[in-house]
Write a protein that holds these residues in place. Structure first.
Motif, PDB file in Angstrom:
ATOM      1  N   ARG A 239      -5.523  50.173 -14.814  1.00  0.00           N
ATOM      2  CA  ARG A 239      -5.435  48.720 -14.620  1.00  0.00           C
ATOM      3  C   ARG A 239      -5.602  48.361 -13.147  1.00  0.00           C
ATOM      4  O   ARG A 239      -6.262  47.388 -12.808  1.00  0.00           O
ATOM      5  N   MET A 240      -5.027  49.178 -12.257  1.00  0.00           N
ATOM      6  CA  MET A 240      -5.154  48.871 -10.818  1.00  0.00           C
ATOM      7  C   MET A 240      -6.601  49.007 -10.355  1.00  0.00           C
ATOM      8  O   MET A 240      -7.045  48.301  -9.468  1.00  0.00           O
ATOM      9  N   LEU A 241      -7.337  49.934 -10.961  1.00  0.00           N
ATOM     10  CA  LEU A 241      -8.725  50.143 -10.541  1.00  0.00           C
ATOM     11  C   LEU A 241      -9.643  49.015 -10.993  1.00  0.00           C
ATOM     12  O   LEU A 241     -10.655  48.729 -10.358  1.00  0.00           O
ATOM     13  N   THR A 242      -9.282  48.363 -12.089  1.00  0.00           N
ATOM     14  CA  THR A 242     -10.235  47.409 -12.656  1.00  0.00           C
ATOM     15  C   THR A 242      -9.876  45.938 -12.426  1.00  0.00           C
ATOM     16  O   THR A 242     -10.761  45.089 -12.366  1.00  0.00           O
ATOM     17  N   VAL A 243      -8.597  45.637 -12.298  1.00  0.00           N
ATOM     18  CA  VAL A 243      -8.177  44.247 -12.304  1.00  0.00           C
ATOM     19  C   VAL A 243      -8.613  43.515 -11.003  1.00  0.00           C
ATOM     20  O   VAL A 243      -8.641  44.120  -9.933  1.00  0.00           O
ATOM     21  N   VAL A 244      -9.010  42.245 -11.156  1.00  0.00           N
ATOM     22  CA  VAL A 244      -9.509  41.475  -9.996  1.00  0.00           C
ATOM     23  C   VAL A 244      -8.556  40.316  -9.720  1.00  0.00           C
ATOM     24  O   VAL A 244      -8.114  39.623 -10.637  1.00  0.00           O
ATOM     25  N   ASP A 245      -8.249  40.102  -8.448  1.00  0.00           N
ATOM     26  CA  ASP A 245      -7.345  39.008  -8.058  1.00  0.00           C
ATOM     27  C   ASP A 245      -8.098  37.681  -8.161  1.00  0.00           C
ATOM     28  O   ASP A 245      -9.079  37.465  -7.430  1.00  0.00           O
ATOM     29  N   THR A 246      -7.652  36.772  -9.040  1.00  0.00           N
ATOM     30  CA  THR A 246      -8.406  35.532  -9.245  1.00  0.00           C
ATOM     31  C   THR A 246      -8.360  34.649  -7.992  1.00  0.00           C
ATOM     32  O   THR A 246      -9.268  33.872  -7.748  1.00  0.00           O
ATOM     33  N   LYS A 247      -7.326  34.796  -7.177  1.00  0.00           N
ATOM     34  CA  LYS A 247      -7.207  33.936  -5.987  1.00  0.00           C
ATOM     35  C   LYS A 247      -8.213  34.334  -4.900  1.00  0.00           C
ATOM     36  O   LYS A 247      -8.835  33.482  -4.276  1.00  0.00           O
ATOM     37  N   THR A 248      -8.356  35.649  -4.667  1.00  0.00           N
ATOM     38  CA  THR A 248      -9.240  36.079  -3.570  1.00  0.00           C
ATOM     39  C   THR A 248     -10.540  36.701  -4.084  1.00  0.00           C
ATOM     40  O   THR A 248     -11.454  36.956  -3.300  1.00  0.00           O
ATOM     41  N   GLY A 249     -10.606  36.995  -5.383  1.00  0.00           N
ATOM     42  CA  GLY A 249     -11.771  37.685  -5.944  1.00  0.00           C
ATOM     43  C   GLY A 249     -11.808  39.155  -5.563  1.00  0.00           C
ATOM     44  O   GLY A 249     -12.779  39.856  -5.820  1.00  0.00           O
ATOM     45  N   GLU A 250     -10.714  39.649  -4.940  1.00  0.00           N
ATOM     46  CA  GLU A 250     -10.702  41.040  -4.459  1.00  0.00           C
ATOM     47  C   GLU A 250     -10.052  41.973  -5.466  1.00  0.00           C
ATOM     48  O   GLU A 250      -9.179  41.562  -6.233  1.00  0.00           O
ATOM     49  N   LYS A 251     -10.473  43.257  -5.411  1.00  0.00           N
ATOM     50  CA  LYS A 251      -9.775  44.308  -6.157  1.00  0.00           C
ATOM     51  C   LYS A 251      -8.838  45.026  -5.178  1.00  0.00           C
ATOM     52  O   LYS A 251      -8.968  44.853  -3.962  1.00  0.00           O
ATOM     53  N   MET A 252      -7.955  45.859  -5.699  1.00  0.00           N
ATOM     54  CA  MET A 252      -7.108  46.640  -4.790  1.00  0.00           C
ATOM     55  C   MET A 252      -7.933  47.763  -4.168  1.00  0.00           C
ATOM     56  O   MET A 252      -8.726  48.409  -4.867  1.00  0.00           O
ATOM     57  N   SER A 253      -7.750  48.009  -2.860  1.00  0.00           N
ATOM     58  CA  SER A 253      -8.463  49.119  -2.213  1.00  0.00           C
ATOM     59  C   SER A 253      -7.832  50.436  -2.661  1.00  0.00           C
ATOM     60  O   SER A 253      -6.685  50.457  -3.140  1.00  0.00           O
ATOM     61  N   ASP A 254      -8.568  51.541  -2.486  1.00  0.00           N
ATOM     62  CA  ASP A 254      -8.002  52.855  -2.841  1.00  0.00           C
ATOM     63  C   ASP A 254      -6.705  53.103  -2.067  1.00  0.00           C
ATOM     64  O   ASP A 254      -5.744  53.655  -2.602  1.00  0.00           O
ATOM     65  N   GLU A 255      -6.692  52.689  -0.782  1.00  0.00           N
ATOM     66  CA  GLU A 255      -5.498  52.934   0.039  1.00  0.00           C
ATOM     67  C   GLU A 255      -4.304  52.174  -0.536  1.00  0.00           C
ATOM     68  O   GLU A 255      -3.191  52.689  -0.616  1.00  0.00           O
ATOM     69  N   SER A 256      -4.547  50.920  -0.940  1.00  0.00           N
ATOM     70  CA  SER A 256      -3.446  50.121  -1.486  1.00  0.00           C
ATOM     71  C   SER A 256      -2.971  50.698  -2.833  1.00  0.00           C
ATOM     72  O   SER A 256      -1.777  50.720  -3.125  1.00  0.00           O
ATOM     73  N   ILE A 257      -3.919  51.197  -3.620  1.00  0.00           N
ATOM     74  CA  ILE A 257      -3.530  51.819  -4.900  1.00  0.00           C
ATOM     75  C   ILE A 257      -2.655  53.052  -4.638  1.00  0.00           C
ATOM     76  O   ILE A 257      -1.599  53.227  -5.253  1.00  0.00           O
ATOM     77  N   VAL A 258      -3.069  53.879  -3.677  1.00  0.00           N
ATOM     78  CA  VAL A 258      -2.286  55.083  -3.349  1.00  0.00           C
ATOM     79  C   VAL A 258      -0.891  54.678  -2.857  1.00  0.00           C
ATOM     80  O   VAL A 258       0.130  55.217  -3.302  1.00  0.00           O
ATOM     81  N   ASP A 259      -0.848  53.711  -1.933  1.00  0.00           N
ATOM     82  CA  ASP A 259       0.461  53.262  -1.411  1.00  0.00           C
ATOM     83  C   ASP A 259       1.367  52.818  -2.558  1.00  0.00           C
ATOM     84  O   ASP A 259       2.568  53.109  -2.574  1.00  0.00           O
ATOM     85  N   ASN A 260       0.795  52.109  -3.529  1.00  0.00           N
ATOM     86  CA  ASN A 260       1.636  51.582  -4.609  1.00  0.00           C
ATOM     87  C   ASN A 260       1.976  52.643  -5.650  1.00  0.00           C
ATOM     88  O   ASN A 260       3.085  52.621  -6.199  1.00  0.00           O
ATOM     89  N   LEU A 261       1.072  53.575  -5.883  1.00  0.00           N
ATOM     90  CA  LEU A 261       1.431  54.670  -6.818  1.00  0.00           C
ATOM     91  C   LEU A 261       2.624  55.452  -6.260  1.00  0.00           C
ATOM     92  O   LEU A 261       3.582  55.744  -6.982  1.00  0.00           O
ATOM     93  N   ILE A 262       2.555  55.771  -4.967  1.00  0.00           N
ATOM     94  CA  ILE A 262       3.679  56.531  -4.378  1.00  0.00           C
ATOM     95  C   ILE A 262       4.934  55.640  -4.341  1.00  0.00           C
ATOM     96  O   ILE A 262       6.055  56.109  -4.565  1.00  0.00           O
ATOM     97  N   THR A 263       4.732  54.343  -4.114  1.00  0.00           N
ATOM     98  CA  THR A 263       5.868  53.413  -4.145  1.00  0.00           C
ATOM     99  C   THR A 263       6.570  53.457  -5.505  1.00  0.00           C
ATOM    100  O   THR A 263       7.802  53.504  -5.573  1.00  0.00           O
ATOM    101  N   PHE A 264       5.781  53.450  -6.594  1.00  0.00           N
ATOM    102  CA  PHE A 264       6.420  53.481  -7.923  1.00  0.00           C
ATOM    103  C   PHE A 264       7.245  54.751  -8.086  1.00  0.00           C
ATOM    104  O   PHE A 264       8.338  54.721  -8.652  1.00  0.00           O
ATOM    105  N   LEU A 265       6.693  55.865  -7.583  1.00  0.00           N
ATOM    106  CA  LEU A 265       7.432  57.129  -7.720  1.00  0.00           C
ATOM    107  C   LEU A 265       8.735  57.059  -6.930  1.00  0.00           C
ATOM    108  O   LEU A 265       9.799  57.458  -7.411  1.00  0.00           O
TER     109      LEU A 265
END
Ligand code: HEM
Length: 462
Positions: A239-265
Motif C-alpha cells: 500500500r505504501m508503494l502504490t498509494v498517492v497523496d491526493t493533496k500533493t499528488g506525491e507518492k512516498m519516497s523509498d527513504e520515507s517508506i524505510v523510515d516508517n517501516l522501521i518506525t512501525f517495528l
C-alpha cells in the motif's frame, strides 16, 4: 496572578539531574509528583522540564494547536535512526504530513481486520512453543511477547518473517534494533560530550542503524522489482508503494517508506509486549479477574480458535485491556510545548516556549480526582457498564492525543485481544516464583523485570 511552579533544590551546573534515576526515569517522576504535586519543574543541565501529573492540567494541554507535540528525550534520539518517520518528525514536517494522510486509512479498523491472519500465524507459533516445551520449562513472558509482537508487525507490514520463535538468540535485525533503542534511551539522559567521547558505543550505534536501514531498503527494492499480484492480499508495504497523496499528488519516497517501516517495528513491538506482560502479571495476581475473563473466553470461543467476529462479543476482555493500559501505560511519557508564553491551571502556572512539557500518564492514570479512591487498584469492572465512556475527556489516553495519537492503536488492541484470548483459552499459567512482587525496568517503555511463568496446557474437561 501566577504561582511559582514547585522545583526540587538545584545543584550548581547539574541543576536537578540527580533527582532522576537514569535507569528508571519514570519511577523518579512518579516519586517527585507524590512530593511536589500536579506540576513541577526540573532543570536538566539547562533544559527546562515541566512535568504534569493531573488529569485537569492534562485536559488543558490537549489542544494540539496551543500545545503541539515536542520531539524530545528518547524520541528525539530515535530520529537518528528513523529521521522524519511518523513518530519522530515535527508536526509541520512535509514527509510527516504525507505519511500521516496516506497511512491513517491503512491503519483504520477495516484494514487492520485484513491483518488478522498474520497475527493468528504468529500467535500460533507462541502457543506451539509453550505446548511443546511443557510446564517444566520456565518462560520469560516479556521475551516471548516481544518475539510475538515484533514478528507480527514485521509480517503484517512487509510480509517479512523474523522467525524469532525458531532461535534462542536474537536475530541480527532484532539485536540491532534492541541495541539501538537502548542507546537512544541512555543518550537522552547522558551529557552530549560524554556520548561524543564514547567512540566504541558510537560505532556500534551507527552499525546497528546501517544494518536496519540496509535490510528494510533491500526489502523495498525487491518488492518494487517483484510487485505483489494486484488481485491478491496486500500488506502495508504494497500500500505504501502504490498509494498517492491526493493533496500533493506525491507518492512516498523509498527513504520515507524505510523510515516508517522501521518506525512501525519500533513503536509497535515493545509497547504491545509490555502491555501483554503487565496483563499476565496482573491476571495471575487477581484470580477473580482471571476467572471472569476465562468464563467469557470459554463461553464465546469454546474450543475453537478465535475468529475476527468473536472480538465484538467479548466486553469483559475489552475492559481488561483498557484497564491494563490505564494501570500500566507502556508509553508513559509524551512531550508537548507551547509556541508562545502562556499559562495553564486557570492562569496559575506560567510556561515559556523553552519549557519541555512532559505528560506523565502513570500519574494522570491514577489521579484519584478522576479514577476514584481505588485508582491504585487493578479493577477492570470500572471500565464496564458505561464506566469507560463516563470518565472526563482526555483522562484515558495510553495512545496519546489528537493529530499525533498512535496510528497503531487498532492494530495493538486487536493483536492483544487475540493473544490474551488464545493464551488463556489454551493454558493455565502460574508464576514460577509465587512470591514474586512486581519490579519494573525501563528501556524506551516500562516493563516487568524478573517475572517468569510456567504454562500448563489446559484440560477443560477435567
Ligand atoms: C504514537 C502508544 C502500539 C505506531 C504513539 C503515542 C503513544 C503510543 C502514547 C504518542 C507518542 C507521542 O505523542 O509522542 C502506544 C501503545 C501501544 C502502541 C501503548 C501498544 C499497546 C503501536 C503499534 C504501532 C504504533 C502496534 C504500529 C503498528 C505508532 C506511530 C506513532 C505512535 C507510528 C506516531 C504517530 C504520529 O505521530 O503521527 N503510540 N502505541 N504504535 N505509535 Fe503507538
Amino acid at each position: 496572578m501566577t504561582h511559582p511552579i514547585p522545583q526540587p533544590r538545584r545543584i550548581p551546573f547539574f541543576g536537578n539531574i540527580t533527582s532522576i534515576d537514569r535507569t528508571a526515569p519514570t519511577k523518579s517522576l512518579l516519586l517527585l509528583a507524590q512530593r511536589y504535586g500536579e506540576i513541577y519543574r526540573l532543570d536538566l543541565l539547562g533544559r527546562q522540564l515541566v512535568v504534569v501529573s493531573s488529569c485537569d492540567l492534562l485536559n488543558e494541554l490537549c489542544d494540539d494547536k496551543r500545545f503541539p507535540k515536542l520531539v524530545s528525550g528518547a524520541v528525539k534520539e530515535i530520529s537518528a535512526l528513523v529521521h522524519d518517520g511518523l513518530f519522530t518528525a515535527d508536526t509541520g514536517n512535509k514527509n510527516w504530513a504525507i505519511a500521516h494522510r496516506l497511512l491513517m486509512p491503512i491503519f483504520g479498523t477495516g484494514a487492520i481486520r485484513d491483518m488478522f491472519p498474520a497475527m493468528e500465524d504468529i500467535v500460533s507459533q507462541l502457543v506451539t512453543k509453550w505446548e511443546r516445551f511443557g510446564p517444566d520449562h520456565v518462560i520469560d513472558p516479556g521475551k516471548d511477547y516481544t518475539k510475538l509482537t515484533l514478528d507480527a508487525i514485521a509480517l503484517a507490514s512487509m510480509s517479512y518473517r523474523m522467525n524469532s520463535f525458531y532461535t534462542e538468540d536474537m536475530v541480527p535485525f532484532v539485536a540491532a534494533l534492541t541495541g539501538a533503542l537502548l542507546e537512544c534511551q541512555l543518550r537522552a539522559t547522558r551529557p552530549r560530550i560524554a556520548t561524543a567521547m564514547m567512540t566504541g558505543t558510537q560505532a556500534q550505534f551507527e552499525g546497528d542503524i546501517k544494518l536496519m536501514i540496509d535490510t528494510a531498503l533491500a526489502l523495498v527494492r525487491k518488492r518494487r522489482e517483484n510487485p505483489t499480484d494486484p488481485d491478491g492480499p496486500k500488506d502495508l508495504l504494497d500500500r505504501m508503494l502504490t498509494v498517492v497523496d491526493t493533496k500533493t499528488g506525491e507518492k512516498m519516497s523509498d527513504e520515507s517508506i524505510v523510515d516508517n517501516l522501521i518506525t512501525f517495528l519500533i513503536a509497535g513491538h515493545e509497547t504491545t509486549a509490555a502491555m501483554l506482560t503487565f496483563l499476565t502479571y496482573e491476571l495471575l495476581k487477581h484470580p477473580n479477574v482471571l476467572l471472569k475473563l476465562r468464563a467469557e473466553i470459554d463461553d464465546v470461543l469454546g474450543d475453537q480458535p478465535i475468529a475476527m467476529n468473536d472480538i465484538s462479543k467479548m466486553p469483559y476482555t475489552v475492559a481488561v485491556l483498557r484497564e491494563i493500559l490505564r494501570f500500566h501505560p507502556p508509553a508513559a511519557a509524551r512531550f508537548v510545548h507551547s509556541l508562545e508564553p502562556t499559562t495553564i491551571g486557570k492562569g496559575k502556572y506560567a510556561l515559556t516556549p523553552d519549557d519541555h512539557i512532559l505528560i506523565n500518564s502513570i500519574s494522570t492514570n491514577r489521579d484519584p480526582a478522576v479514577w476514584g479512591d481505588d485508582a491504585d487498584e487493578f479493577k477492570p469492572e470500572r471500565m464496564l457498564d458505561g464506566g469507560f465512556e463516563k470518565v472526563p475527556p482526555n483522562s484515558w489516553q495510553p495512545f496519546g492525543f489528537g493529530l499525533r495519537a498512535c496510528i497503531g492503536r487498532a492494530f495493538a488492541i486487536q493483536e492483544a485481544h487475540m493473544a490474551v484470548a488464545t493464551i488463556f483459552q489454551r493454558f493455565d499459567l502460574v508464576m514460577d516464583d509465587p512470591s514474586y512482587q512486581l519490579r519494573e525496568k525501563q528501556t524506551v517503555t516500562l516493563k516487568p523485570d524478573g517475572f517468569y511463568i510456567r504454562a500448563y496446557p489446559r484440560n477443560r474437561k477435567a
